[in-house]
Design an enzyme around this catalytic site. Structure first.
Site, PDB file in Angstrom:
ATOM      1  CD  GLU A 258      29.154   7.995  12.031  1.00 11.30           C
ATOM      2  OE1 GLU A 258      27.921   8.008  12.152  1.00 11.30           O
ATOM      3  OE2 GLU A 258      29.784   7.063  11.526  1.00 11.30           O
ATOM      4  CB  CYS A 292      22.539  11.860  14.834  1.00  8.74           C
ATOM      5  SG  CYS A 292      23.308  10.454  15.618  1.00  8.74           S
TER       6      CYS A 292
END
Ligand code: NAD
Length: 486
Positions: A258, A292
């Site tokens: 990720e 993010c």
């Protein structure tokens, strides 16, 4: 084991967890953990070496068979209990998390409860890990599949959501029957220790989940090189993810990554402007701009550009910035450290020297090296960092566009593809945009897409694999095919 807050208040070092024992050897190195709002050290953690990571992987390897052989129901019961324990401690753990990261206290407590939701979701999914019986062609044969846990997992996480990102990785790993060695970021290592304490208090057997601290590259290299480690799951920046993938390729270790985001936030002229501006304020400033999936580039359709920028100017000028521990919750706290403030400042300086300007006035800023002026900037040159890279701070460039195709060209014009948002009232456009945006997560008329039961992950350089949902469990499973002659 004492709670982390009790260790800190008695001046003790926060230990690591190997094979069910919390260890802080008297000769171990320690490092300080600093509150970015005050610049004061709030505690010390034991800081190990590569050899400690290897010892933790040995413990996870020894614990693997018996954990993998437990029934899914037995594993689920422990995860469910851990969820209840963690949620019961959410306020205290949240305050600790707020102090080590600078995030707002309500968001920090919310993160702890969100972490519990991953433990609960994957408790429910443990029983869904089953194979299938295939129809044979030969009446004298049978064919079936079994699911098996991948093995020992190295779970490596960043500082921005240090508890929930670790929970999103280890909950499915444990539900699948894997054992785990986790390494948390040294910038936020305190609250995450409480996740492991909750699992231990819930009855997780020794060695099944281990937590180590120590130098990033040396510890992760030692883990990836360990014979028993079969998977690395990492959340963090794209360059570090790329490095880990290269290391994992030497032993063909499975990777789930990720990585960095760069979310476009697109407001079409037919949008509900109130909802879009309010959604943008959330998507941009949540976690002090360090998410993010946070809004990174704001794209506004030209007919409503002036109205949107004037509303953003008013909204950001009125923001309250301050210490999350002070009375009255601020809208924004400090960034994680002074180096993050400098990185954001460099992007702003580059844009401003290229002719861009801030929208509105600066809110009153507290003194301290970790505070960064929040707001939006217009006029950033097309090739500037604000237009092309992840800011990871409380600033975004705002850009005008004409029509859906141009919005898509700008939105899809970078190498990243984690999240993307758009606001519109046109149902056909909802479908078209959802299909054509090159991202793993789409937020339509809503700024907070993350839930435990939906898959999260990126495309392009934003990563490989999915977390959460049933897909999050599948990452930790191998399929075994059994061919049976009757
Ligand atoms: P980072 O990559 O610098 O650090 C992440 C973790 O890796 C930390 O624990 C760090 O100690 C460790 N690390 C650093 N250098 C290493 C090395 N050479 N070898 C092995 N490990 C190393 O990222 P960060 O600054 O902590 O976090 C910010 C980045 O993470 C942003 O790009 C953000 O988009 C990304 N992120 C992505 C997601 C997601 O779900 N996709 C979530 C949160 C953060």
């Amino acid at each position: 084991m004492l709670a982390t807050t009790e260790l800190l208040s008695s001046g003790q070092v926060v230990p690591w967890l190997i094979d069910g024992r919390w260890e802080a050897p008297s000769d171990a190195a320690t490092i300080d953990v600093t509150n970015p709002a005050t610049c004061e050290a709030i505690g010390r953690i034991a800081y190990g070496q590569a050899a400690d990571a290897t010892r933790a992987a040995d413990a996870a390897s020894a614990a693997f068979d018996s954990w993998a052989q437990r029934s899914a129901g037995q594993r689920a019961d422990i995860l469910q209990r851990a969820a209840d324990i963690l949620a019961g401690r959410a306020a205290a753990i949240g305050d600790l998390l707020s102090a080590e990261t600078g995030k707002r206290r309500s968001e920090a407590a919310g993160e702890v409860n969100f972490s519990a939701s991953y433990l609960r979701w994957f408790a429910s999914q443990a029983r869904q890990a089953h194979g299938e019986v295939l129809s044979p062609e030969d009446p004298a044969r049978r064919h079936l599949t079994l699911t098996r846990p991948v093995g020992v997992v190295a779970s490596l996480t960043p500082w921005n959501f240090p508890v929930s990102i670790q929970a999103r990785k280890i909950a499915p790993a444990l539900a699948a029957g894997c054992t785990v060695v986790a390494r948390a970021s040294e910038k936020a290592p305190l609250a995450v220790a409480e996740l492991f304490r909750a699992l231990q208090d819930a009855g997780l057997p020794d060695g099944v989940a281990n937590l180590v601290q120590g130098p990033a590259a040396a510890c992760t290299d030692a883990l990836i090189a360990h014979r028993a480690v079969r998977m690395v799951t990492f959340t963090g920046s794209t360059p570090v993810g790329s490095r880990l993938m290269a290391a994992a390729s030497k032993r063909i270790v499975r990777c789930a990554l990720e990585l960095g985001g760069d979310a476009p936030f697109i407001i079409f002229a037919d949008a509900d402007i109130d909802a879009a501006v309010s959604g943008l304020m959330t998507a941009k400033f949540r976690n002090n701009g360090q998410s993010c999936i946070g809004a990174n580039r704001v794209l506004v359709e030209r007919p409503i550009f002036d109205e949107v920028v004037s509303r953003l100017a008013a909204a950001t000028s009125a923001m309250a910035v301050g210490d999350p521990a002070a009375a009255g919750e601020p809208d924004l706290g400090p960034l994680i450290d002074a180096s993050r403030v400098r990185a954001v400042g460099e992007l702003v300086d580059e844009a401003v020297s290229g002719g861009a300007h801030w929208l509105g006035d600066s809110p009153q800023m507290p003194s301290g090296p970790c505070y960064s002026r929040p707001g939006f900037i217009v006029g950033a040159p097309g090739g500037s960092g604000l237009a092309t890279t992840e800011v990871f701070g409380p600033v975004s460039g705002v850009f005008a566009f004409d029509g859906e195709d141009e919005a898509l060209a700008i939105a899809n014009g970078t190498e990243m593809g984690l999240a993307g948002y758009f606001y519109t009232r046109d149902v056909s456009r909802v479908w078209r945009m959802s299909e054509r945006l090159e991202v793993g997560i789409v937020g339509v008329n809503h700024p907070l897409p993350s839930v435990a039961f939906a898959p999260m992950g990126g495309v392009k350089q934003s990563g490989l694999g999915r977390e959460g949902a049933r897909q999050g469990l599948e990452e930790f499973l191998d399929t075994r095919y059994v061919s049976l002659g009757l």
